[in-house]
Design an enzyme around this catalytic site. Structure first.
Site, PDB file in Angstrom:
ATOM      1  N   CYS A  81     -10.370 -15.927  26.872  1.00 27.27           N
ATOM      2  CA  CYS A  81     -11.424 -14.917  26.734  1.00 27.27           C
ATOM      3  C   CYS A  81     -11.811 -14.740  25.274  1.00 27.27           C
ATOM      4  CB  CYS A  81     -10.949 -13.581  27.307  1.00 27.27           C
ATOM      5  SG  CYS A  81     -12.161 -12.247  27.181  1.00 27.27           S
ATOM      6  N   CYS A  87     -10.258  -6.714  22.293  1.00 26.45           N
ATOM      7  CA  CYS A  87     -10.171  -5.867  23.479  1.00 26.45           C
ATOM      8  C   CYS A  87      -8.711  -5.496  23.728  1.00 26.45           C
ATOM      9  CB  CYS A  87     -10.749  -6.629  24.670  1.00 26.45           C
ATOM     10  SG  CYS A  87     -10.317  -5.942  26.283  1.00 26.45           S
ATOM     11  N   CYS A  90      -5.706  -7.112  27.431  1.00 27.95           N
ATOM     12  CA  CYS A  90      -4.678  -8.135  27.627  1.00 27.95           C
ATOM     13  C   CYS A  90      -3.815  -8.253  26.376  1.00 27.95           C
ATOM     14  CB  CYS A  90      -5.306  -9.494  27.930  1.00 27.95           C
ATOM     15  SG  CYS A  90      -6.161  -9.590  29.524  1.00 27.95           S
ATOM     16  N   ASP A 359       6.599   4.344  47.132  1.00 24.36           N
ATOM     17  CA  ASP A 359       5.786   3.695  46.093  1.00 24.36           C
ATOM     18  C   ASP A 359       5.314   4.775  45.136  1.00 24.36           C
ATOM     19  OD1 ASP A 359       4.188   2.082  44.568  1.00 24.36           O
ATOM     20  OD2 ASP A 359       2.660   1.752  46.100  1.00 24.36           O
ATOM     21  N   CYS A 385       5.876   0.271  39.746  1.00 25.66           N
ATOM     22  CA  CYS A 385       5.042  -0.327  38.693  1.00 25.66           C
ATOM     23  C   CYS A 385       5.688  -0.167  37.328  1.00 25.66           C
ATOM     24  CB  CYS A 385       3.650   0.307  38.701  1.00 25.66           C
ATOM     25  SG  CYS A 385       3.652   2.084  38.388  1.00 25.66           S
TER      26      CYS A 385
END
Length: 429
Positions: A81, A87, A90, A359, A385
């Site tokens: 990218c 940005c 990521c 969850d 997560c």
């Protein structure tokens, strides 16, 4: 291989201190994806640097802004990218696939080891880029118009994007249309969030922090939504237009999530998590699904078991109930709205279930897990997560007499430092 890097803003940088340029060798990757160099002054954290590399940095205390890679690691690859390193979306596009996967796997292993738990972590379930169906963009008014994109790394500076290899192609193709919508509704002074989900019937768009709209604009916006090929448009928690129900397929059941509500970001990751959960539950006849959301697991579990779904968010629970009413081939699904932090289920309440699925959010489920550990539920599937809070909660369950049968990481958020995992437990004593 060497190269120059655009300066990256970082919250830990002292802007008033004069930077010191120096050359260091990177020893390892930290859990946030930064390269770490051991120096006489202590660890130096360098974003976008890899182990074994000799790099030149501008030093600000314990942070180093990468200036150049003087000797590159053989594990360095060209980021796909153009916005990478500017940005903030990521952190690891520059790392080759094999060491990247090993890094993600190690995040879960290290969290488990930190709690001194006896558990082997399964190989990570990989997901390809270009499959994320949900994105949260930021829109701001600028001197030249409206910019739509992501915040820069560690800052509130907006990076307008023209591409994103992480999200689905349908979202990338929609960026010009979404920018036109943002231009109409962005707040004149503050940032506006735009939550976009690619559903089975088109894009579901919810704006938060948009400007106030008058009645005339409210009347015009449904036509704008139709022109922009949106399925649904919501502004500041108000439903503006529903051109088509923005439904998602949840194990064969159509679910319309609330505007901006939580859904698993990648359909393939959701399917992988569900497969592990269903295998963990096995032939259980009565299942309790905690933090059930819109029914991601409940509606799948109900193909073979009766399910009691508990969720604190009223809108998510309403979506689950609506989907259940119109679904075919499901066993009974009962629902309960309940804050599991303030009022967790007691061990006695768990007595009627053969299995529990949970969850929880990023903070984990410590108050609930402490009581679940006192129950006699035979099987538990814990979806997380956050490896750190997962490991903490698993330690509580193990101390209560459960054994960890398996832990499976799932790489839902490609090129980030986030990783999902499912832990499967059974009662031993």
């Amino acid at each position: 291989m060497s190269g120059d890097f655009a300066p990256v803003e970082d919250v830990a940088v002292n802007e008033h201190a004069a930077p010191v340029r120096e050359t260091v060798v990177i020893d390892r990757l930290g859990h946030l994806g930064d390269g770490i160099a051991e120096t006489p002054e202590g660890p130096l954290y360098v974003a976008f640097a890899l182990p074994g590399e000799r790099v030149t940095v501008e030093r600000h205390g314990s942070r180093g802004t990468l200036v150049s890679v003087d000797i590159a690691s053989p594990e360095r690859v060209t980021p796909p990218c153009r916005h990478f390193s500017v940005c903030g979306g990521c952190a690891l596009q520059h790392l080759a696939p094999a060491p990247y996967t090993a890094f993600k796997h190690r995040l879960v292993e290290d969290a488990i080891a930190a709690e001194r738990l006896d558990a082997t972590v399964d190989p990570i379930v990989p997901l390809p880029p270009g499959t994320r169906r949900r994105a949260t963009f930021t829109a701001r008014r600028t001197e030249t118009g409206t910019a739509l994109g992501y915040n820069g790394r560690g800052s509130h500076r907006l990076v307008a994007i023209e591409e994103c290899p992480v999200i689905e192609p349908a979202l990338v193709a929609a960026l010009p249309r979404l920018n036109r919508l943002a231009a109409r509704l962005v707040h004149p002074k503050d940032a506006t969030r735009m939550i976009v989900t690619a559903t089975d019937n088109g894009l579901d768009v919810a704006l938060v922090g948009a400007r106030r709209i008058d009645e005339a604009e409210r009347m015009r916006l449904p036509a704008v939504a139709a022109e922009l090929c949106l399925a649904r448009l919501s502004v500041n928690d108000e439903l503006i237009a529903m051109i088509r129900p923005p439904s998602l397929d949840v194990g064969g059941t159509a679910v319309v999530a609330p505007p901006g509500g939580f859904v698993q970001a990648v359909a393939g990751a959701e399917a992988a998590l569900a497969e592990i959960v269903l295998a963990a539950v096995g032939k259980a006849r009565r299942v309790c699904d905690l933090y059930a959301g819109i029914g991601t697991f409940s509606l799948r579990l109900a193909r073979t078991a009766t399910v009691h779904a508990i969720e604190g968010d009223a809108a998510a629970l309403t979506a689950l109930e609506a989907a259940r009413r119109f679904a075919k081939g499901l066993k009974p699904v009962t629902t309960e709205r309940r804050d599991l932090v303030r009022r967790p289920l007691s061990a006695k309440e768990f007595a009627r279930f053969d299995a529990v699925v949970l969850d929880p959010p990023h903070a984990g489920a410590k108050p609930q897990v402490e009581l679940l550990a006192k129950s006699v539920v035979p099987r538990i599937a814990y979806v997380s997560c956050n490896p750190s809070t997962l490991a903490r909660d698993l330690a509580i369950l193990v101390a209560g007499g459960y054994a960890i049968d398996r832990v499976v990481p799932v790489d839902q958020f490609v090129w980030s430092t986030e990783v999902e995992a499912v832990a499967v437990l059974s009662r031993r004593r």
